[in-house]
Scaffold this motif. Structure first.
Motif, PDB file in Angstrom:
ATOM      1  N   ASN A   1       0.831  -1.290   0.039  1.00 34.45           N
ATOM      2  CA  ASN A   1       0.061  -0.124  -0.001  1.00 34.45           C
ATOM      3  C   ASN A   1       0.647   1.346   0.017  1.00 34.45           C
ATOM      4  OD1 ASN A   1      -2.202   1.765   0.353  1.00 34.45           O
ATOM      5  ND2 ASN A   1      -1.449   2.133   2.320  1.00 34.45           N
ATOM      6  N   ARG A   2       1.767   1.302   0.896  1.00 34.38           N
ATOM      7  CA  ARG A   2       2.664   2.359   0.972  1.00 34.38           C
ATOM      8  C   ARG A   2       4.056   2.290   0.176  1.00 34.38           C
ATOM      9  NH1 ARG A   2       1.850   6.509   4.661  1.00 34.38           N
ATOM     10  NH2 ARG A   2       0.260   6.003   6.252  1.00 34.38           N
ATOM     11  N   PRO A   7       5.697   4.819   8.427  1.00 29.62           N
ATOM     12  CA  PRO A   7       5.599   4.070   9.551  1.00 29.62           C
ATOM     13  C   PRO A   7       5.309   2.636   9.174  1.00 29.62           C
ATOM     14  CG  PRO A   7       3.539   5.354   9.148  1.00 29.62           C
ATOM     15  CD  PRO A   7       4.568   5.854   8.101  1.00 29.62           C
ATOM     16  N   LEU A  51       6.179  -3.481   8.069  1.00 30.64           N
ATOM     17  CA  LEU A  51       6.260  -3.678   6.630  1.00 30.64           C
ATOM     18  C   LEU A  51       7.463  -3.078   5.966  1.00 30.64           C
ATOM     19  CD1 LEU A  51       3.484  -4.024   4.229  1.00 30.64           C
ATOM     20  CD2 LEU A  51       5.661  -2.939   3.287  1.00 30.64           C
ATOM     21  N   TYR A 100      -8.380   3.212   2.094  1.00 33.75           N
ATOM     22  CA  TYR A 100      -7.375   3.223   3.068  1.00 33.75           C
ATOM     23  C   TYR A 100      -7.851   3.404   4.482  1.00 33.75           C
ATOM     24  CZ  TYR A 100      -3.391   4.652   5.981  1.00 33.75           C
ATOM     25  OH  TYR A 100      -2.609   4.619   7.107  1.00 33.75           O
ATOM     26  N   ASN A 155      -8.804  -0.172   7.139  1.00 32.24           N
ATOM     27  CA  ASN A 155      -8.449   0.199   8.417  1.00 32.24           C
ATOM     28  C   ASN A 155      -9.359   0.311   9.227  1.00 32.24           C
ATOM     29  OD1 ASN A 155      -5.435  -0.030   8.355  1.00 32.24           O
ATOM     30  ND2 ASN A 155      -5.478   1.881   7.254  1.00 32.24           N
ATOM     31  N   TRP A 191      -8.734  -4.290   9.261  1.00 28.87           N
ATOM     32  CA  TRP A 191      -8.196  -4.241  10.676  1.00 28.87           C
ATOM     33  C   TRP A 191      -8.676  -4.777  11.634  1.00 28.87           C
ATOM     34  CZ3 TRP A 191      -2.934  -3.669  10.741  1.00 28.87           C
ATOM     35  CH2 TRP A 191      -2.197  -3.350  12.136  1.00 28.87           C
ATOM     36  N   ASP A 204       0.466  -7.536   2.322  1.00 27.66           N
ATOM     37  CA  ASP A 204      -0.582  -7.224   3.263  1.00 27.66           C
ATOM     38  C   ASP A 204      -2.031  -6.984   2.875  1.00 27.66           C
ATOM     39  OD1 ASP A 204      -0.379  -7.215   5.859  1.00 27.66           O
ATOM     40  OD2 ASP A 204       0.474  -5.272   6.030  1.00 27.66           O
ATOM     41  N   GLN A 264      -4.214  -4.841   2.559  1.00 26.55           N
ATOM     42  CA  GLN A 264      -4.725  -3.734   1.724  1.00 26.55           C
ATOM     43  C   GLN A 264      -4.901  -4.221   0.257  1.00 26.55           C
ATOM     44  OE1 GLN A 264      -1.726  -3.319   3.484  1.00 26.55           O
ATOM     45  NE2 GLN A 264      -1.760  -1.599   4.922  1.00 26.55           N
ATOM     46  N   HIS A 273       1.286  -9.437   6.604  1.00 25.77           N
ATOM     47  CA  HIS A 273       1.896  -9.050   7.567  1.00 25.77           C
ATOM     48  C   HIS A 273       1.108  -8.820   8.951  1.00 25.77           C
ATOM     49  CE1 HIS A 273       5.541  -7.405   5.505  1.00 25.77           C
ATOM     50  NE2 HIS A 273       4.549  -7.756   4.734  1.00 25.77           N
ATOM     51  N   ILE A 274      -0.215  -9.152   8.794  1.00 30.28           N
ATOM     52  CA  ILE A 274      -0.967  -9.127  10.183  1.00 30.28           C
ATOM     53  C   ILE A 274      -1.438 -10.575  10.291  1.00 30.28           C
ATOM     54  CG2 ILE A 274      -1.479  -6.811   9.596  1.00 30.28           C
ATOM     55  CD1 ILE A 274      -4.207  -7.291   8.547  1.00 30.28           C
ATOM     56  N   SER A 309      -0.482   7.421  14.098  1.00 31.16           N
ATOM     57  CA  SER A 309      -0.970   6.593  13.219  1.00 31.16           C
ATOM     58  C   SER A 309      -2.396   6.713  12.798  1.00 31.16           C
ATOM     59  CB  SER A 309      -0.718   5.279  13.506  1.00 31.16           C
ATOM     60  OG  SER A 309      -0.951   4.268  12.700  1.00 31.16           O
ATOM     61  N   ARG A 310      -2.915   6.706  11.498  1.00 25.67           N
ATOM     62  CA  ARG A 310      -4.352   6.734  10.730  1.00 25.67           C
ATOM     63  C   ARG A 310      -4.939   7.721  11.856  1.00 25.67           C
ATOM     64  NH1 ARG A 310      -3.841   0.022  11.102  1.00 25.67           N
ATOM     65  NH2 ARG A 310      -2.119  -0.205   9.972  1.00 25.67           N
TER      66      ARG A 310
HETATM   67  O1  F6P Z   1       1.172  -4.745   8.684  1.00 27.06           O
HETATM   68  C1  F6P Z   1       0.951  -3.494   9.323  1.00 27.06           C
HETATM   69  C2  F6P Z   1       0.585  -2.292   8.670  1.00 27.06           C
HETATM   70  O2  F6P Z   1      -0.463  -2.250   8.569  1.00 27.06           O
HETATM   71  C3  F6P Z   1       1.473  -2.294   7.306  1.00 27.06           C
HETATM   72  O3  F6P Z   1       0.796  -2.549   6.091  1.00 27.06           O
HETATM   73  C4  F6P Z   1       1.684  -0.549   7.143  1.00 27.06           C
HETATM   74  O4  F6P Z   1       2.788  -0.315   6.390  1.00 27.06           O
HETATM   75  C5  F6P Z   1       1.803  -0.432   8.887  1.00 27.06           C
HETATM   76  O5  F6P Z   1       1.349  -1.179   9.405  1.00 27.06           O
HETATM   77  C6  F6P Z   1       1.403   1.113   9.023  1.00 27.06           C
HETATM   78  O6  F6P Z   1       0.260   1.423   8.937  1.00 27.06           O
HETATM   79  P1  F6P Z   1      -0.122   2.605   7.823  1.00 27.06           P
HETATM   80  O7  F6P Z   1       0.409   2.465   6.647  1.00 27.06           O
HETATM   81  O8  F6P Z   1      -1.715   2.266   7.842  1.00 27.06           O
HETATM   82  O9  F6P Z   1       0.458   4.038   8.406  1.00 27.06           O
END
Ligand code: F6P
Ligand code: ADP
Length: 479
Positions: free
Chosen positions: A15-16, A35, A38, A88, A93, A97, A142, A144, A166-167, A316-317
């Motif tokens: 995703n990122r 952050p 991953l 996203y 999330n 999530w 992951d 996403q 990853h989760i 975060s988020r």
């Molecule tokens: O695997 C955990 C994770 O969700 C990754 O996919 C992600 O890069 C990281 O945590 C951080 O979360 P976000 O990209 O939503 O900031």
């Protein structure tokens, strides 16, 4: 320069991107490290390989042209503001999530979010199809991007497609709540190999394929019917890890040791220094650890003038309600603890809602007597392994929740059930009061394990399994 014609033999999609595009107040573009675990893991993997990383650059609107950063080729995928909210923050999330983390907070279900998730996954697949060389290996990452494998297989059946989770992967009872459960399973089954953190996650996935798609599963191989590809897919555990040798080397540097000493001095040289480093996420059990710590101060087991708890809580988020509520709760608890139990120059808590460089994190790991890792559910938890990698002195104690993927391997940690506040308090005290001999015995065993199973070992195990799928690889094979 755009490289629209460039093709790669090794492509990863997440995703990122490993960096986020940030425009400063002076209008200058800066790239900040993204952050999460991953990025930490895949940065190490990509630094030794040729290839390209496809992902979102962290800002709404048009994607920047492909570019090089930190020795990696990065290929941005655009997301509109509406997609950031729906794909996203929404479906990834606020739907997936929570479902994948034991529904610690309720999951939100919105059909619009699902459509946006599909659209963005299809866009990723199209980009991958454009940049992948004939017969290339594509490694998708992951929750996403769970629909990418099937979209990509349709476009490019010549590719070798792997996906890593990853989760956690949830038990069928929770996964089954998703109105789009079949679509997600079919999306994943476009891959040749699916990697999970724990054997239990892979089993949950295999069970879901049987239950919701009526698929035939033999051992860890699923036979996908002609309608959805007509191939065999293997699903197995390949637990992720950290770059042990680089963290170990970093923590041995004189300037890091000096900084670790400075950190302790700046806090009034407490007898016990506890440390938590997490994204500010409700899965991490930060509220639970603060509750236990506050009770230990209240009942006099710990003295706030002689004990400090450093909590680094990475932003975060920040626009999602559950994260806003968590921040308010944590910051309220920190204020209360400091107000009631600190002395001037000797804080009971040090709370930092900021990102840090690897050097500062290594110094913090080296400074801390007890690393407090209390997730209610976590795919792996790389922070626990980073702490171990930095303790070349065989000092320090790792307190670890049994609900992390890391707990399957790191048996010599001080294990806790974070829901059991009495047990958590007792284990914090056991860790603080453990003798240097006991800490050293535990830490040596933990370091042996993380040194052997480092991030490069993980990447090799995954890629060997992908190459050999649906059969088990002869070397490095996941269990
Ligand atoms: O695997 C955990 C994770 O969700 C990754 O996919 C992600 O890069 C990281 O945590 C951080 O979360 P976000 O990209 O939503 O900031
Ligand atoms: P998650 O992927 O859920 O965030 P992990 O523990 O697996 O959790 O990985 C988190 C990663 O982010 C680790 O590599 C950790 O060192 C890094 N990290 C956590 N907090 C910070 C911070 N404040 N600044 C910089 N890096 C951080």
């Amino acid at each position: 320069m755009a490289d629209t014609a460039a093709r790669y033999d090794f492509v990863i999609a997440a995703n990122r991107l490993p960096v986020d595009r940030v425009v400063g107040e002076d209008g200058q573009v800066e790239w900040h490290r993204s952050p999460g675990g991953l990025v930490t893991a895949m940065e190490s993997v990509m630094s030794g390989r040729d290839g390209v990383w496809v992902g979102w650059a962290g800002e709404p609107g048009e994607a920047p042209e492909p570019f090089d950063e930190a020795g990696m080729r990065l290929h941005p995928v655009p997301l509109s503001e509406d997609e950031i909210q729906g794909y996203y923050e929404g479906f990834s999330n606020d739907t997936l999530w929570p479902i994948y983390h034991d529904v610690i907070v309720p999951a939100q279900f919105h059909r619009k979010w699902w459509h946006q998730y599909r659209e963005v996954n299809e866009r990723f697949a199209k980009t991958l199809a454009e940049v992948a060389e004939e017969g290339a290996t594509v490694w998708v990452h992951d929750y996403q991007l769970q629909l990418v494998p099937a979209f990509l297989r349709q476009l490019r059946p010549d590719l070798r497609i792997g996906w890593f989770d990853h989760i956690p992967f949830p038990p069928v009872e929770l996964f089954g709540q998703l109105p789009w459960r079949q679509g997600i399973l079919e999306g994943l089954l476009g891959a040749d190999f699916l990697g999970f953190q724990r054997p239990g996650d892979a089993e949950n996935f295999l069970r879901a394929c049987r239950r919701y798609l009526g698929m035939t599963v033999k051992g860890d191989v699923i036979h996908v019917g002609k309608a959805t590809g007509g191939h065999d897919v293997r699903a197995a555990a390949v637990p992720i890890s950290v770059d042990f040798s680089s963290m170990d080397e970093l923590s041995r540097r004189p300037e890091i040791k000096k900084r670790a000493k400075e950190i302790r001095e700046s806090l009034g040289n407490p007898s016990a220094l506890l440390l938590g480093i997490d994204r500010l996420d409700y899965t991490k059990g930060i509220r639970h650890r603060l509750k236990a710590y506050e009770e230990l101060l209240k009942d006099g087991s710990l003295d706030g003038a002689d004990t400090t708890f450093i909590q680094i809580a990475t932003p975060s988020r920040e626009r999602i309600d559950a994260y806003i509520d968590l921040r308010e709760h944590v910051e309220g608890a920190v204020g209360r603890i400091n107000g009631n139990y600190s002395a001037i120059g000797s804080p009971a808590m040090e709370y930092l809602h900021q990102g840090y460089g690897r050097e500062e994190l290594a110094a913090l790991f080296l400074a801390a007597d007890v690393m407090v890792v209390t997730p209610l559910r976590d795919g792996m938890n790389l922070v626990a392994k980073e702490y171990i990698s930095c303790r070349h002195d065989n000092g320090g104690a790792l307190l670890l929740s049994e609900f992390t993927g890391a707990a399957e391997e790191l048996r010599e940690a001080f294990m806790v059930n974070p829901h059991d506040v009495i047990g958590l308090k007792r284990t914090i005290m056991d860790a603080i009061n453990s003798s240097p001999q006991e800490r050293s015995r535990r830490m040596k065993a933990l370091r042996r394990r993380v040194r052997r199973n480092d991030v490069q070992h993980w990447a090799s195990a995954f890629l060997d399994a992908l190459e050999a799928a649906p059969h088990k690889p002869s070397r490095h094979g996941p269990q």
